[in-house]
Write a protein that holds these residues in place. Sequence first.
Motif, PDB file in Angstrom:
ATOM      1  N   MET A   1      80.477  11.052  24.171  1.00  0.00           N
ATOM      2  CA  MET A   1      81.399  10.582  25.576  1.00  0.00           C
ATOM      3  C   MET A   1      83.011  11.298  24.505  1.00  0.00           C
ATOM      4  O   MET A   1      83.744  11.579  24.565  1.00  0.00           O
ATOM      5  CB  MET A   1      82.064   9.642  25.874  1.00  0.00           C
ATOM      6  N   TRP A  45      89.772   4.713  25.166  1.00  0.00           N
ATOM      7  CA  TRP A  45      88.453   5.239  25.751  1.00  0.00           C
ATOM      8  C   TRP A  45      88.279   3.827  26.984  1.00  0.00           C
ATOM      9  O   TRP A  45      87.507   3.616  27.599  1.00  0.00           O
ATOM     10  CB  TRP A  45      87.449   3.634  25.177  1.00  0.00           C
ATOM     11  N   TYR A  48      88.748   5.597  30.701  1.00  0.00           N
ATOM     12  CA  TYR A  48      87.860   6.508  30.705  1.00  0.00           C
ATOM     13  C   TYR A  48      86.672   5.944  30.176  1.00  0.00           C
ATOM     14  O   TYR A  48      85.778   6.865  29.029  1.00  0.00           O
ATOM     15  CB  TYR A  48      88.180   8.051  29.946  1.00  0.00           C
ATOM     16  N   THR A  50      83.586   5.502  30.841  1.00  0.00           N
ATOM     17  CA  THR A  50      82.117   5.758  30.810  1.00  0.00           C
ATOM     18  C   THR A  50      81.847   7.802  30.405  1.00  0.00           C
ATOM     19  O   THR A  50      83.298   8.121  31.156  1.00  0.00           O
ATOM     20  CB  THR A  50      81.772   6.055  32.678  1.00  0.00           C
ATOM     21  N   ASP A  53      83.400   9.728  32.905  1.00  0.00           N
ATOM     22  CA  ASP A  53      85.068   9.647  33.178  1.00  0.00           C
ATOM     23  C   ASP A  53      85.784  10.093  33.010  1.00  0.00           C
ATOM     24  O   ASP A  53      85.926  11.414  32.330  1.00  0.00           O
ATOM     25  CB  ASP A  53      85.515   8.028  33.324  1.00  0.00           C
ATOM     26  N   GLY A 121      79.901  -2.002  25.889  1.00  0.00           N
ATOM     27  CA  GLY A 121      80.146  -0.314  26.481  1.00  0.00           C
ATOM     28  C   GLY A 121      79.794   0.736  25.590  1.00  0.00           C
ATOM     29  O   GLY A 121      79.649   0.493  25.093  1.00  0.00           O
ATOM     30  N   PRO A 122      79.960   1.694  26.197  1.00  0.00           N
ATOM     31  CA  PRO A 122      79.457   3.014  25.493  1.00  0.00           C
ATOM     32  C   PRO A 122      80.021   3.630  24.044  1.00  0.00           C
ATOM     33  O   PRO A 122      79.719   4.604  23.466  1.00  0.00           O
ATOM     34  CB  PRO A 122      79.734   4.419  26.449  1.00  0.00           C
ATOM     35  N   THR A 123      81.081   3.325  24.057  1.00  0.00           N
ATOM     36  CA  THR A 123      82.472   3.585  22.999  1.00  0.00           C
ATOM     37  C   THR A 123      82.589   2.336  22.121  1.00  0.00           C
ATOM     38  O   THR A 123      83.493   1.530  21.550  1.00  0.00           O
ATOM     39  CB  THR A 123      83.885   3.717  23.847  1.00  0.00           C
ATOM     40  N   ILE A 175      84.401  -1.393  32.770  1.00  0.00           N
ATOM     41  CA  ILE A 175      83.358   0.127  33.855  1.00  0.00           C
ATOM     42  C   ILE A 175      83.662  -0.730  34.513  1.00  0.00           C
ATOM     43  O   ILE A 175      81.988  -1.726  35.437  1.00  0.00           O
ATOM     44  CB  ILE A 175      82.086  -0.041  33.304  1.00  0.00           C
TER      45      ILE A 175
END
Length: 176
Positions: A1, A45, A48, A50, A53, A121-123, A175
Amino acid sequence: MLAELSPLIAATSQWLTCAYPSGGGALASALCEVQARQAVTVAAWLRYPTPMDAALVHMAGPGGATRLDWLTGGTDGAETQDPDERAWRTWVDEVVASWAACLLTDPDLADRAVGAIAEGGPTAASVAEFRRLTAPDDTDRRAAALLRHPDLLAPVADLHRDQLVERLRPGRALIA
């Protein structure tokens, strides 16, 4: 990402440091740039959150700096014949720039935003990664005096402040 957002983060950070430059030498310029990049990274972050996103904004493009330039009285890049100057400006994200301006001028929002990023989360990131944003020392403040000046950044910060405050509302998941 992060690879998807890197052109947006780089361009928006560059726009902020061009619009609100450091008044010092090379070290001050570097410290100002680091603070801008940290604020823009957190804002991107949050905006966006995800991989989808990030991929969508990478495909569609973030919109450019035209409105921001108009607000700050800067050049919109169209006045220059340099295609490189015009090209990077198309990657500036107005909402991310506005959110970054909020984070740079409001320590409480910056703490809340970095805390939200650190929660998961992913970040997910460490709070320490954003120390120059959340706990600037005197050298950082002097280097980014214009970049952190609430009155100067108000036109940009006020554009999308309400969206950022809503995004950081307690109990709201990043999210959706």
